[in-house]
Write an enzyme that holds these catalytic residues in place. Structure first.
Site, PDB file in Angstrom:
ATOM      1  N   SER A  56       0.844  -1.194   0.000  1.00  0.00           N
ATOM      2  CA  SER A  56       0.000   0.000   0.000  1.00  0.00           C
ATOM      3  C   SER A  56       0.881   1.247   0.000  1.00  0.00           C
ATOM      4  O   SER A  56       2.099   1.175   0.180  1.00  0.00           O
ATOM      5  CB  SER A  56      -0.915  -0.016   1.223  1.00  0.00           C
ATOM      6  N   HIS A  58       0.483   3.427  -2.680  1.00  0.00           N
ATOM      7  CA  HIS A  58       0.516   3.845  -4.088  1.00  0.00           C
ATOM      8  C   HIS A  58      -0.869   4.221  -4.604  1.00  0.00           C
ATOM      9  O   HIS A  58      -1.085   4.264  -5.806  1.00  0.00           O
ATOM     10  CB  HIS A  58       1.098   2.726  -4.943  1.00  0.00           C
ATOM     11  N   LYS A 106       4.133  -6.262 -10.203  1.00  0.00           N
ATOM     12  CA  LYS A 106       5.228  -5.313 -10.381  1.00  0.00           C
ATOM     13  C   LYS A 106       6.550  -5.976  -9.986  1.00  0.00           C
ATOM     14  O   LYS A 106       6.586  -6.769  -9.059  1.00  0.00           O
ATOM     15  CB  LYS A 106       4.991  -4.038  -9.554  1.00  0.00           C
ATOM     16  N   HIS A 220       9.149   3.596  -3.974  1.00  0.00           N
ATOM     17  CA  HIS A 220       9.338   3.360  -2.539  1.00  0.00           C
ATOM     18  C   HIS A 220      10.448   4.250  -2.000  1.00  0.00           C
ATOM     19  O   HIS A 220      11.085   3.920  -1.002  1.00  0.00           O
ATOM     20  CB  HIS A 220       9.691   1.892  -2.271  1.00  0.00           C
TER      21      HIS A 220
END
Length: 331
Positions: A56, A58, A106, A220
């Site tokens: 989470s 994004h 991803k 990130h």
């Protein structure tokens, strides 16, 4: 750290509850997980299920793209942390209609490993599952979370195309073949003005001086490839499109889709200034995008910055898929 939260450890479950309760017409929570599934389950009948997910932070990715014409389910891990295999497996079971399930992953080591483990669990229940690992970030070859290129905002184009194909009845094998053709044509690069602050960590992932930017950062707060003094939008665009052109060899005889993506704390005013400069720069290549999106699609919590994705549309059917109508929170 100033954030509108309660307990930092409860951010993800409270966010998922808030999303599902605010948009019950689109999504509902899979009990016992932090995964969400399409509310209109009857419409998924006889269709391949398309699922995605990841850490989470994004948002609106991935849960904001669950709905008719796009994702069937999304799995929300803890902030910047892969969801667990059992949660992914719960999503696989929730969307399986007998036609199989396709996963969009991803390229981060934890995501790749856990989605693969969930695929193995599904095989034990004779649920056919296939997947694609998206690695659209051209900034660096390896980073803190990954071996090889990272999966970033271009993943949204994969969600959109495969979701439309599934909605129109494509088989699992057809969706896998489509994903493999689409993947090498999606390229992304970003620039950051400030890093994200993970609520559980309480401080930014890196520190930039007031007048500094960093090219090529990840979602990130992973490092990019160069820091320098901040420049006008036009010069940022020159840098990013220059890198994309080195990779893609932009050609006026080809069709392109363009995604300009805010990283979380970049006002739309600035995104539209940037988009204007992108379009002006593409005009110097005699290119006008056939499809365009500007907004916050794949964010990094409160990072200030922007990413630019170009997608070479090699088949007119891909453009049809991009324009296919959807019913989701965020598209």
């Amino acid at each position: 750290m100033k954030k509108i939260i309660n307990d930092p450890h409860d951010v993800v479950p409270e966010m998922v509850d808030g999303m599902t309760r605010s948009y019950p017409q689109y999504i509902e929570k899979i009990e016992g997980t932090e995964a969400v599934v399409r509310a209109d389950k009857a419409s998924m009948k006889d269709r391949v299920g398309i699922i995605s997910g990841g850490g989470s932070g994004h948002e609106p990715t991935h849960a904001g793209f669950v709905g008719e014409g796009m994702l069937s389910a999304a799995v929300c891990g803890q902030v910047f942390t892969s969801p667990t295999p059992d949660q992914i497996y719960a999503a696989i079971k929730a969307v399986n209609q007998g036609k199989g399930v396709f996963m969009v992953v991803k390229n981060y080591s934890g995501d790749v490993m856990n989605f693969d483990m969930a695929k193995d669990l599904a095989s034990m229940d004779n649920i056919p599952v296939k997947s694609i690992v998206v690695d659209d970030d051209i900034a660096v070859e390896n980073s803190l979370y990954t071996q090889g290129r990272r999966g970033v905002a271009g993943t949204i184009f994969m969600h959109k195309i495969l979701g439309a194909a599934a909605e129109q009845g494509s088989s699992l094998d057809e969706i896998e073949a489509l994903a493999k053709k689409v993947l090498p044509n999606i390229k992304t690069i970003a620039v950051a003005l400030s890093a994200a602050t993970n609520p559980e960590v309480g401080k930014p992932g890196f520190i930039l001086k007031e007048d500094e930017i960093e090219y090529g950062v990840g979602i990130h707060s992973e490092p990019g490839y160069r820091r320098e003094k901040i420049k006008p939008s036009k010069e940022l665009v020159d840098e990013l499109i220059g890198k994309l052109n080195d990779e893609m060899h932009l050609d006026s005889s080809k069709k392109y889709a363009c995604l300009i993506n805010g990283m979380g704390a970049t006002p739309l005013m600035e995104q539209y200034i940037f988009s204007n400069d992108v379009l002006n720069k593409l005009e110097t290549f005699d290119i006008e995008p056939s499809f365009m999106k500007v907004g916050n699609y794949m964010t990094s919590i409160d990072m200030a910055g922007i990413s630019l994705t170009l997608f070479e549309i090699q088949d007119d059917k891909w453009l049809d898929y991009l324009n296919y109508p959807v019913k989701t929170i965020a598209w």
